[in-house]
Design a protein around this motif. Structure first.
Motif, short mmCIF file in Angstrom:
data_model
loop_
_atom_site.label_atom_id
_atom_site.label_comp_id
_atom_site.label_asym_id
_atom_site.label_seq_id
_atom_site.Cartn_x
_atom_site.Cartn_y
_atom_site.Cartn_z
N GLU A 43 0.84 -1.19 0.00
CA GLU A 43 0.00 0.00 0.00
C GLU A 43 0.88 1.25 0.00
N ASN A 44 0.24 2.38 -0.20
CA ASN A 44 0.93 3.67 -0.25
C ASN A 44 1.92 3.79 0.91
N PRO A 45 3.21 3.97 0.61
CA PRO A 45 4.21 4.02 1.68
C PRO A 45 4.24 5.34 2.43
N GLU A 345 22.76 11.89 4.38
CA GLU A 345 21.31 12.04 4.46
C GLU A 345 20.70 10.65 4.52
N ALA A 346 19.65 10.49 5.30
CA ALA A 346 19.03 9.16 5.42
C ALA A 346 17.55 9.31 5.79
N TYR A 347 16.75 8.36 5.31
CA TYR A 347 15.32 8.33 5.58
C TYR A 347 14.88 6.89 5.80
N ARG A 348 13.69 6.76 6.39
CA ARG A 348 13.04 5.47 6.44
C ARG A 348 11.75 5.55 5.64
N THR A 349 11.45 4.48 4.88
CA THR A 349 10.26 4.42 4.06
C THR A 349 9.49 3.13 4.38
N ARG A 350 8.18 3.19 4.20
CA ARG A 350 7.38 1.98 4.38
C ARG A 350 7.33 1.14 3.11
N ALA A 351 8.00 1.58 2.06
CA ALA A 351 8.08 0.78 0.84
C ALA A 351 8.88 -0.49 1.10
N ALA A 390 9.04 14.33 1.94
CA ALA A 390 8.77 14.44 3.38
C ALA A 390 7.29 14.63 3.69
N LYS A 391 6.44 14.78 2.65
CA LYS A 391 5.02 15.03 2.89
C LYS A 391 4.11 13.90 2.41
N ARG A 392 4.46 13.23 1.31
CA ARG A 392 3.51 12.29 0.72
C ARG A 392 4.22 11.31 -0.22
N ALA A 393 3.42 10.38 -0.76
CA ALA A 393 3.89 9.47 -1.80
C ALA A 393 2.85 9.40 -2.90
N LYS A 394 3.29 9.32 -4.15
CA LYS A 394 2.38 9.23 -5.29
C LYS A 394 2.88 8.15 -6.23
N ALA A 395 1.93 7.51 -6.93
CA ALA A 395 2.28 6.50 -7.93
C ALA A 395 1.28 6.55 -9.06
N PHE A 432 15.05 -0.40 -21.04
CA PHE A 432 14.09 0.61 -21.50
C PHE A 432 14.35 1.95 -20.83
N ALA A 433 13.72 3.00 -21.41
CA ALA A 433 13.84 4.36 -20.88
C ALA A 433 12.49 5.06 -20.91
N VAL A 434 12.29 5.93 -19.92
CA VAL A 434 11.11 6.79 -19.82
C VAL A 434 11.59 8.19 -19.48
N PRO A 435 11.18 9.22 -20.21
CA PRO A 435 11.56 10.58 -19.81
C PRO A 435 11.06 10.88 -18.41
N LEU A 436 11.90 11.53 -17.60
CA LEU A 436 11.52 11.84 -16.24
C LEU A 436 10.25 12.70 -16.22
N ALA A 437 10.12 13.62 -17.18
CA ALA A 437 8.93 14.46 -17.22
C ALA A 437 7.66 13.64 -17.46
N VAL A 438 7.77 12.61 -18.29
CA VAL A 438 6.63 11.74 -18.55
C VAL A 438 6.31 10.91 -17.31
N LEU A 439 7.35 10.43 -16.65
CA LEU A 439 7.16 9.64 -15.42
C LEU A 439 6.44 10.49 -14.37
N ASP A 440 6.90 11.73 -14.19
CA ASP A 440 6.25 12.61 -13.22
C ASP A 440 4.81 12.88 -13.59
N GLY A 441 4.54 13.07 -14.90
CA GLY A 441 3.20 13.38 -15.35
C GLY A 441 2.23 12.22 -15.13
N SER A 442 2.75 11.00 -14.98
CA SER A 442 1.88 9.83 -14.81
C SER A 442 1.47 9.61 -13.36
N LEU A 443 2.13 10.30 -12.43
CA LEU A 443 1.88 10.04 -11.03
C LEU A 443 0.55 10.62 -10.58
N GLY A 444 -0.20 9.83 -9.83
CA GLY A 444 -1.53 10.27 -9.40
C GLY A 444 -1.45 11.26 -8.26
#
Length: 444
Positions: A43-45, A345-351, A390-395, A432-444
């Motif tokens: 689920e959403n991390p 720098e370090a973080y913890r994620t629920r992913a 630091a605020k949210r996660a999107k996919a 394979f490759a995906v433009p970063l701008a396209v990847l960002d545009g696909s995120l909900g």
């Protein structure tokens, strides 16, 4: 051979535009949606949690161990003068096929959303069995900010042999495909076996390790090591590739010369980084699953993500180390006087089930976004790709059930090619490759 910084500021804008415009692929029709019956991605991390206490950050501390120059020189003296990337690419003996010439099985491994704009399948001889599997990718866009190494645009992918199937002598070994990407309509490649010098450079052994993460920075290649090892990373020098002299199944010195299990080239390790806290464990140092380069920091930094089993309740760690700015230490991490490396720098994620990690600071953003690619809950099938901060996660969403099963099947690491704006990765069957701008545009 290209030396460090020789033309880091040289621009090739027209060539890059032609490189991109002439090769975009329409792959959306070939992507296969995932059925609801497949294992779910976690689920959403949610938001990332910064790690700042010494109890957390001390576990990320490394100790640098460099192979003595006399060891490397002894090996080169016996094997012959080392060669560089150009020599390997010029001897490429296999061809990657463009998407239109790949099978439906190949296409089914690609991301559902966003669709890849460039994709290639490997020589059938390399995917005929599942013994060897690709898991990591890095490019000359990592090596140098102009995207070119010497006279070539190149892509390196790390493959690991299964520890349970295939030829016994090859089990657990690691090799790298050196891809000449100068002609995007016909990329060609050559294999190089990763090895480790032993006996003071009088011999070498194969690197028996899972290479799930890999970064080519300046003249060095840093790769992850097998889960459970005290060594977090091995270091290779792209100017110290050696030719084997005997075509035999053995690896190392043999009667009459040097063998590499039938490969023409080997690359001996020039160093490693070992956790000061010992072997990676659930409660101690993390097992690195993926690596990438971040040029948005000062200095440039190595980004890492921890492996945890898909669907587990363990929270993985994401962190970074700074690269050295000392010209005498090109491609190595920044250390203190005792050779220790601390995470900056370090973080913890629920992913969970992390196989790809990328850090990139969007224009105007206060901090970086972390892109985290996950395996599916069962470890196969299509996974998910989340953008966290630091605020949210999107996919991305795909399918009638708004599933997040949108990324590639058994996807590997992520690599951002700054010059072209593309994110490169590997599925279990395709590059394979995906433009970063396209990847960002696909995120909900």
């Amino acid at each position: 051979m290209k030396h460090r910084g020789r033309h880091r500021r040289r621009r090739r804008g027209a060539a890059v535009r032609a490189f991109l415009a002439g090769t975009a692929l329409a792959l959306t029709a070939t992507a296969t949606l995932i059925s609801a019956s497949q294992a779910t991605v976690a689920e959403n991390p949610g938001a990332l949690k910064p790690l700042t206490s010494p109890a957390d950050t001390d576990q990320l501390r490394l100790q640098e161990h460099l192979v003595p120059a006399r060891t490397l020189n002894r090996l080169a003296s016996s094997m012959g003068r080392p060669v560089g990337v150009d020599a390997v690419l010029q001897s490429a003996d296999r061809t990657l096929s463009v998407s239109a010439d790949c099978t439906s099985e190949d296409h089914a491994s690609l991301p559902v959303a966003p669709a890849a704009t460039r994709a290639y399948c490997w020589d059938p001889a390399d995917t005929a069995t599942s013994a060897w599997r690709p898991a990591s990718v890095t490019t000359s866009g990592d090596a140098d900010d102009d995207g070119v190494w010497g006279t070539h645009r190149a892509i390196l992918t790390g493959w690991t042999h299964s520890t349970t199937t295939g030829a016994t002598a090859e089990r657990g070994l690691a090799r790298v495909a050196f891809v000449d990407a100068d002609d995007p309509d016909r990329p060609v490649y050559r294999w190089v076996l990763l090895v480790v010098p032993v006996d003071g450079g009088r011999d070498y052994r194969g690197l028996a390790s899972g290479v799930s993460g890999m970064v080519w920075y300046q003249d060095k290649l840093l790769v992850t090591t097998t889960t459970g090892s005290a060594d977090a990373l091995y270091v290779y020098d792209l100017d110290r590739i050696q030719r084997a002299t005997v075509d035999a199944p053995a690896i190392g010195r043999v009667p009459g010369g040097w063998s590499a299990d039938g490969y023409e080239y080997v690359m001996p390790a020039v160093g490693s980084y070992r956790y000061l806290g010992g072997r990676c464990t659930a409660s101690g140092p993390p097992c690195p699953a993926s690596l990438s380069l971040d040029r948005g920091t000062a200095p440039d930094s190595l980004v890492a993500g921890e492996w945890t089993a898909p669907g587990s309740d363990r929270h993985a760690r994401l962190w970074r180390y700074a690269f050295s700015t000392d010209p005498a230490r090109a491609g190595l991490l920044a250390t203190d006087a005792a050779g220790r490396v601390d995470a900056v720098e370090a973080y913890r994620t629920r992913a969970t089930g992390i196989r790809g990690v990328l850090s990139y600071r969007q224009a105007g953003a206060k901090g970086p976004s972390w892109y985290v690619g996950q395996l599916s809950g069962s470890g196969d099938g299509h996974g998910g790709l989340w953008r966290q901060d630091a605020k949210r996660a999107k996919a991305a969403h795909c399918g009638s059930d708004a599933s997040h099963h949108c990324w590639a099947a058994s996807a590997g690491s992520l690599s951002y090619w700054q010059e072209t704006g593309e994110v490169w990765s590997v599925s279990d069957r395709m590059l394979f490759a995906v433009p970063l701008a396209v990847l960002d545009g696909s995120l909900g």
